[in-house]
Design an enzyme around this catalytic site. Structure first.
Site, mmCIF file in Angstrom:
data_model
loop_
_atom_site.group_PDB
_atom_site.id
_atom_site.type_symbol
_atom_site.label_atom_id
_atom_site.label_comp_id
_atom_site.label_asym_id
_atom_site.label_seq_id
_atom_site.Cartn_x
_atom_site.Cartn_y
_atom_site.Cartn_z
ATOM 1 N N HIS A 160 8.045 9.007 26.280
ATOM 2 C CA HIS A 160 7.992 10.390 26.764
ATOM 3 C C HIS A 160 7.507 10.448 28.215
ATOM 4 O O HIS A 160 7.895 11.337 28.969
ATOM 5 C CB HIS A 160 7.016 11.221 25.911
ATOM 6 C CG HIS A 160 7.626 11.822 24.687
ATOM 7 N ND1 HIS A 160 8.695 12.685 24.730
ATOM 8 C CD2 HIS A 160 7.308 11.707 23.375
ATOM 9 C CE1 HIS A 160 9.002 13.072 23.496
ATOM 10 N NE2 HIS A 160 8.187 12.482 22.642
ATOM 11 N N HIS B 293 7.089 5.285 21.072
ATOM 12 C CA HIS B 293 7.718 6.615 21.103
ATOM 13 C C HIS B 293 7.020 7.501 22.137
ATOM 14 O O HIS B 293 7.673 8.134 22.976
ATOM 15 C CB HIS B 293 7.647 7.249 19.705
ATOM 16 C CG HIS B 293 8.185 8.648 19.642
ATOM 17 N ND1 HIS B 293 9.331 8.975 18.957
ATOM 18 C CD2 HIS B 293 7.722 9.805 20.183
ATOM 19 C CE1 HIS B 293 9.559 10.277 19.096
ATOM 20 N NE2 HIS B 293 8.599 10.805 19.828
ATOM 21 N N GLU B 294 5.692 7.536 22.079
ATOM 22 C CA GLU B 294 4.942 8.385 23.014
ATOM 23 C C GLU B 294 5.043 7.856 24.438
ATOM 24 O O GLU B 294 5.164 8.622 25.390
ATOM 25 C CB GLU B 294 3.472 8.495 22.588
ATOM 26 C CG GLU B 294 3.261 9.087 21.206
ATOM 27 C CD GLU B 294 4.059 10.361 20.956
ATOM 28 O OE1 GLU B 294 4.251 11.153 21.898
ATOM 29 O OE2 GLU B 294 4.502 10.553 19.814
ATOM 30 N N CYS C 264 10.193 13.945 16.212
ATOM 31 C CA CYS C 264 9.458 14.286 17.429
ATOM 32 C C CYS C 264 9.089 15.764 17.388
ATOM 33 O O CYS C 264 9.915 16.599 17.015
ATOM 34 C CB CYS C 264 10.338 13.998 18.643
ATOM 35 S SG CYS C 264 9.555 14.364 20.221
ATOM 36 N N LEU C 265 7.873 16.101 17.806
ATOM 37 C CA LEU C 265 7.452 17.501 17.801
ATOM 38 C C LEU C 265 8.284 18.338 18.780
ATOM 39 O O LEU C 265 8.317 19.557 18.676
ATOM 40 C CB LEU C 265 5.963 17.613 18.135
ATOM 41 C CG LEU C 265 5.008 17.089 17.043
ATOM 42 C CD1 LEU C 265 3.566 17.160 17.514
ATOM 43 C CD2 LEU C 265 5.165 17.858 15.743
ATOM 44 N N GLY D 140 1.783 11.679 16.852
ATOM 45 C CA GLY D 140 1.611 11.394 18.269
ATOM 46 C C GLY D 140 2.057 12.591 19.081
ATOM 47 O O GLY D 140 2.852 13.414 18.612
ATOM 48 N N GLN E 112 4.983 17.033 26.500
ATOM 49 C CA GLN E 112 5.373 17.892 25.379
ATOM 50 C C GLN E 112 4.559 19.180 25.304
ATOM 51 O O GLN E 112 4.934 20.103 24.581
ATOM 52 C CB GLN E 112 5.218 17.147 24.051
ATOM 53 C CG GLN E 112 6.142 15.952 23.908
ATOM 54 C CD GLN E 112 5.966 15.315 22.549
ATOM 55 O OE1 GLN E 112 5.149 14.421 22.371
ATOM 56 N NE2 GLN E 112 6.729 15.783 21.570
HETATM 57 CO CO CO Z 1 8.136 12.726 20.619
#
Ligand code: CO
Length: 189
Positions: free
Chosen positions: A138, A134-135, A92-93, A45, A50
């Site tokens: 953000h 999760h997304e 997480c990226l 995701g 991000q």
């Molecule tokens: Co993340």
């Protein structure tokens, strides 16, 4: 086109994102570029903040390499229902290389618009539900370590502020992904 990934605690990751109002070609292109970046980073995701855009958009694809891709974009999403509390090992990226067990939900109903502005609803379970939440978080300035108990959260933040560059370099070094750090982090380099 590969996009730069903004690394925690960059301020863009900590603020509430703005609704998307224009559904045009550039939005569709942004989703394509985000997908390319997410796959390059081996993520399931990726949310627009991000990659440096503070807008209410994220993408998710939780398919395994053996399955056909099921990439989907979620624009201006709303969580209609979340239940089945569960502990999940999240990453997480924007915090590459950091994984922690955090509390979340394994059953979600989400409503969102697609890239053309069409409203759709999705019911999700397990990893798909966890990824959607999760997304979604953000877009409100949340990252997964916020959901750790206070002491563990402080430890994770301490570890992260010490090792952010080393971890980002280790994870993204060979993937051709360029990272954007916050000013204060840059000064520590
Ligand atoms: Co993340």
């Amino acid at each position: 086109m590969l996009l730069d990934i903004y690394v925690y605690p960059h301020p863009i990751l900590l603020k509430k994102a703005e609704p998307v109002t224009v559904f045009d070609e550039s939005l569709a292109r942004l989703v394509e570029d985000m997908a390319e970046t997410m796959y390059a980073g081996l993520g399931v995701g990726l949310a627009a903040p991000q990659i440096g855009r503070s807008i209410r958009l994220f993408i998710v694809d939780t398919s395994t390499p053996e399955e056909p891709a099921r990439l989907k974009a979620y624009v201006n999403p709303k969580i209609i229902l979340k239940d089945k509390p569960v502990i999940w090992n999240e990453g997480c990226l924007s915090l590459p290389g950091l994984y922690r067990d955090v509390s979340t939900y394994a059953h979600v109903i989400i409503e969102a618009q697609d890239v053309h502005g069409e409203v759709f609803r999705e019911e999700a379970h397990e990893l798909q539900a966890v990824a959607l939440l999760h997304e979604y978080r953000h877009l409100d300035g949340g990252v997964f370590i916020d959901r750790l108990p206070p002491l563990k959260r402080r430890m994770a933040q301490k570890f992260w502020s010490k090792h952010v560059h080393r971890e980002a370099e280790r994870v993204y070094g060979d993937l051709n992904i360029h990272c954007v750090f916050s000013d204060s982090e840059d000064k520590k380099k």
